[in-house]
Design a protein around this motif. Structure first.
Motif, mmCIF file in Angstrom:
data_model
loop_
_atom_site.group_PDB
_atom_site.id
_atom_site.type_symbol
_atom_site.label_atom_id
_atom_site.label_comp_id
_atom_site.label_asym_id
_atom_site.label_seq_id
_atom_site.Cartn_x
_atom_site.Cartn_y
_atom_site.Cartn_z
ATOM 1 N N ARG A 137 0.835 -1.198 0.000
ATOM 2 C CA ARG A 137 0.000 0.000 0.000
ATOM 3 C C ARG A 137 0.872 1.252 0.000
ATOM 4 N N MET A 138 0.523 2.214 -0.840
ATOM 5 C CA MET A 138 1.247 3.468 -0.923
ATOM 6 C C MET A 138 0.724 4.434 0.139
ATOM 7 N N GLU A 139 1.619 5.266 0.636
ATOM 8 C CA GLU A 139 1.238 6.273 1.612
ATOM 9 C C GLU A 139 1.396 7.661 0.993
ATOM 10 N N PRO A 140 0.434 8.552 1.234
ATOM 11 C CA PRO A 140 0.536 9.896 0.663
ATOM 12 C C PRO A 140 1.558 10.752 1.408
ATOM 13 N N LYS A 141 2.092 11.726 0.704
ATOM 14 C CA LYS A 141 2.977 12.720 1.307
ATOM 15 C C LYS A 141 2.351 14.086 1.086
ATOM 16 N N GLN A 142 2.038 14.745 2.186
ATOM 17 C CA GLN A 142 1.359 16.038 2.147
ATOM 18 C C GLN A 142 0.075 15.965 1.319
ATOM 19 N N GLY A 143 -0.627 14.841 1.494
ATOM 20 C CA GLY A 143 -1.919 14.672 0.844
ATOM 21 C C GLY A 143 -1.863 14.192 -0.593
ATOM 22 N N ARG A 144 -0.663 13.924 -1.108
ATOM 23 C CA ARG A 144 -0.538 13.490 -2.506
ATOM 24 C C ARG A 144 0.120 12.127 -2.600
ATOM 25 N N TYR A 145 -0.396 11.315 -3.538
ATOM 26 C CA TYR A 145 0.212 10.032 -3.866
ATOM 27 C C TYR A 145 1.061 10.209 -5.120
ATOM 28 N N PHE A 146 2.286 9.705 -5.090
ATOM 29 C CA PHE A 146 3.130 9.782 -6.280
ATOM 30 C C PHE A 146 3.051 8.481 -7.055
ATOM 31 N N SER A 147 2.623 8.578 -8.310
ATOM 32 C CA SER A 147 2.567 7.420 -9.195
ATOM 33 C C SER A 147 3.878 7.326 -9.973
ATOM 34 N N GLU A 148 4.633 6.256 -9.699
ATOM 35 C CA GLU A 148 5.872 6.044 -10.449
ATOM 36 C C GLU A 148 5.588 5.717 -11.905
ATOM 37 N N VAL A 149 4.467 5.081 -12.165
ATOM 38 C CA VAL A 149 4.103 4.736 -13.540
ATOM 39 C C VAL A 149 3.805 5.992 -14.350
ATOM 40 N N LEU A 150 2.936 6.848 -13.827
ATOM 41 C CA LEU A 150 2.530 8.055 -14.553
ATOM 42 C C LEU A 150 3.532 9.187 -14.404
ATOM 43 N N GLU A 151 4.381 9.103 -13.378
ATOM 44 C CA GLU A 151 5.286 10.196 -13.000
ATOM 45 C C GLU A 151 4.473 11.459 -12.704
ATOM 46 N N LEU A 152 3.359 11.240 -12.012
ATOM 47 C CA LEU A 152 2.456 12.311 -11.614
ATOM 48 C C LEU A 152 2.055 12.112 -10.162
ATOM 49 N N GLN A 153 1.592 13.197 -9.546
ATOM 50 C CA GLN A 153 1.034 13.126 -8.209
ATOM 51 C C GLN A 153 -0.490 13.212 -8.294
ATOM 52 N N LEU A 154 -1.162 12.454 -7.446
ATOM 53 C CA LEU A 154 -2.618 12.455 -7.404
ATOM 54 C C LEU A 154 -3.078 12.956 -6.046
ATOM 55 N N GLN A 155 -4.108 13.795 -6.057
ATOM 56 C CA GLN A 155 -4.594 14.407 -4.834
ATOM 57 C C GLN A 155 -6.085 14.666 -4.947
ATOM 58 N N LEU A 156 -6.779 14.599 -3.829
ATOM 59 C CA LEU A 156 -8.186 14.973 -3.798
ATOM 60 C C LEU A 156 -8.316 16.409 -3.313
ATOM 61 N N GLU A 157 -9.090 17.182 -4.069
ATOM 62 C CA GLU A 157 -9.492 18.523 -3.633
ATOM 63 C C GLU A 157 -10.977 18.435 -3.317
ATOM 64 N N GLY A 158 -11.288 18.294 -2.041
ATOM 65 C CA GLY A 158 -12.651 17.952 -1.683
ATOM 66 C C GLY A 158 -12.900 16.531 -2.158
ATOM 67 N N ALA A 159 -13.887 16.346 -3.014
ATOM 68 C CA ALA A 159 -14.155 15.024 -3.590
ATOM 69 C C ALA A 159 -13.598 14.899 -5.000
ATOM 70 N N ARG A 160 -12.928 15.935 -5.498
ATOM 71 C CA ARG A 160 -12.472 15.949 -6.889
ATOM 72 C C ARG A 160 -11.027 15.486 -6.996
ATOM 73 N N LEU A 161 -10.766 14.593 -7.939
ATOM 74 C CA LEU A 161 -9.423 14.067 -8.177
ATOM 75 C C LEU A 161 -8.640 15.017 -9.077
ATOM 76 N N ARG A 162 -7.408 15.350 -8.660
ATOM 77 C CA ARG A 162 -6.550 16.205 -9.461
ATOM 78 C C ARG A 162 -5.196 15.535 -9.661
ATOM 79 N N PHE A 163 -4.572 15.845 -10.806
ATOM 80 C CA PHE A 163 -3.250 15.334 -11.153
ATOM 81 C C PHE A 163 -2.265 16.500 -11.196
ATOM 82 N N TRP A 164 -1.065 16.258 -10.681
ATOM 83 C CA TRP A 164 -0.026 17.274 -10.656
ATOM 84 C C TRP A 164 1.245 16.736 -11.295
ATOM 85 N N ALA A 165 1.889 17.554 -12.130
ATOM 86 C CA ALA A 165 3.223 17.280 -12.645
ATOM 87 C C ALA A 165 4.163 18.244 -11.933
ATOM 88 N N GLY A 166 4.774 17.782 -10.850
ATOM 89 C CA GLY A 166 5.532 18.689 -10.006
ATOM 90 C C GLY A 166 4.575 19.667 -9.337
#
Length: 243
Positions: A174-203
């Motif tokens: 199981r992956m653990e989030p860092k500062q509310g974000r999960y880092f996907s090694e596959v996508l090389e992106l971070q995933l985070q929920l803003e309220g109930a909405r899923l957002r993706f971050w590149a850096g």
């Protein structure tokens, strides 16, 4: 007449096993791939969970396709595509990503034909059987060698993530989030929920969806139009003074 569910599952089409595929000619393989249906039945997948479910999937697909469309690593992004692993019961995950393949349109994914399996999968939940996603799919996707599996529970505003510790492993950690974000090694992106909405971050850059980019362009155009109008007004005032 009551049918046995397991017996029904067993008669659904499956891709050939690795051994069967290896023994086939090229023409036989092509016929098999063509014969596999490009849809799954209601008995094989959960019922639709309404607009919230559909919107969550479409937003995620939109953001990921926009990201991988730029000049970077090739990736195929899809949703609810029938997946055929060798000799396995087919399934259709809510979202999937396969790296280093051509992103052309497909009606199904046959692992033996494509040359590789899925790299990343996400299931989206608004209601339905959370136990299946949290337990059954965690075991199954790990056994199939899918590198990462995310569960997005929109109703509860909750995100879970699992990763194979190595490509040869067949049990997730199981992956653990860092500062509310999960880092996907596959996508090389971070995933985070803003309220109930899923957002993706590149850096530090948020991946914008098409609608958001359109709104920003519309706002930029509006500002430019106002600036040009102000310049025109100023020009007219100066011309009036010079008369």
């Amino acid at each position: 007449m009551v049918h046995d569910r397991q017996r029904d599952v067993d008669i659904f089409p499956r891709a050939p096993t690795r051994e069967q595929w290896a023994a086939m000619s090229r023409e036989e393989r092509e016929r098999v791939v063509e014969s596999l249906p490009a849809e799954v039945t209601w008995e094989e997948m959960p019922m639709s969970e309404g607009d919230l479910h559909t919107e969550a999937k479409s937003r995620a697909v939109d953001a990921l396709r926009g990201y991988f469309k730029a000049p970077r690593r090739r990736a195929y992004v899809s949703a609810e595509l029938p997946i055929y692993y060798p000799g396995e019961r087919r399934f259709a995950p809510d979202l999937l990503v396969v790296l280093d393949v051509e992103p052309h349109l497909r009606g199904k994914w046959v692992v033996s034909h494509e040359g590789k399996g899925l790299d990343w999968v996400m299931e989206v939940h608004v209601g339905g059987d959370r136990k299946k996603a949290a337990e059954d799919n965690v075991r199954r996707y790990a056994r199939l060698g899918i590198l990462e599996y995310f569960i997005y529970d929109r109703a509860r505003a909750r995100l879970e993530a699992y990763r194979l510790p190595s490509p040869d492993a067949r049990e997730y950690v199981r992956m653990e989030p860092k500062q509310g974000r999960y880092f996907s090694e596959v996508l090389e992106l971070q995933l985070q929920l803003e309220g109930a909405r899923l957002r993706f971050w590149a850096g530090n850059a948020l991946l914008l969806e098409t609608e958001e980019m359109t709104d920003r362009l519309r706002e930029m155009l509006s500002r430019e139009q106002r600036r040009l109008a102000e310049l025109q007004d100023e020009r007219e005032r100066l011309e009036a003074r010079g008369k």
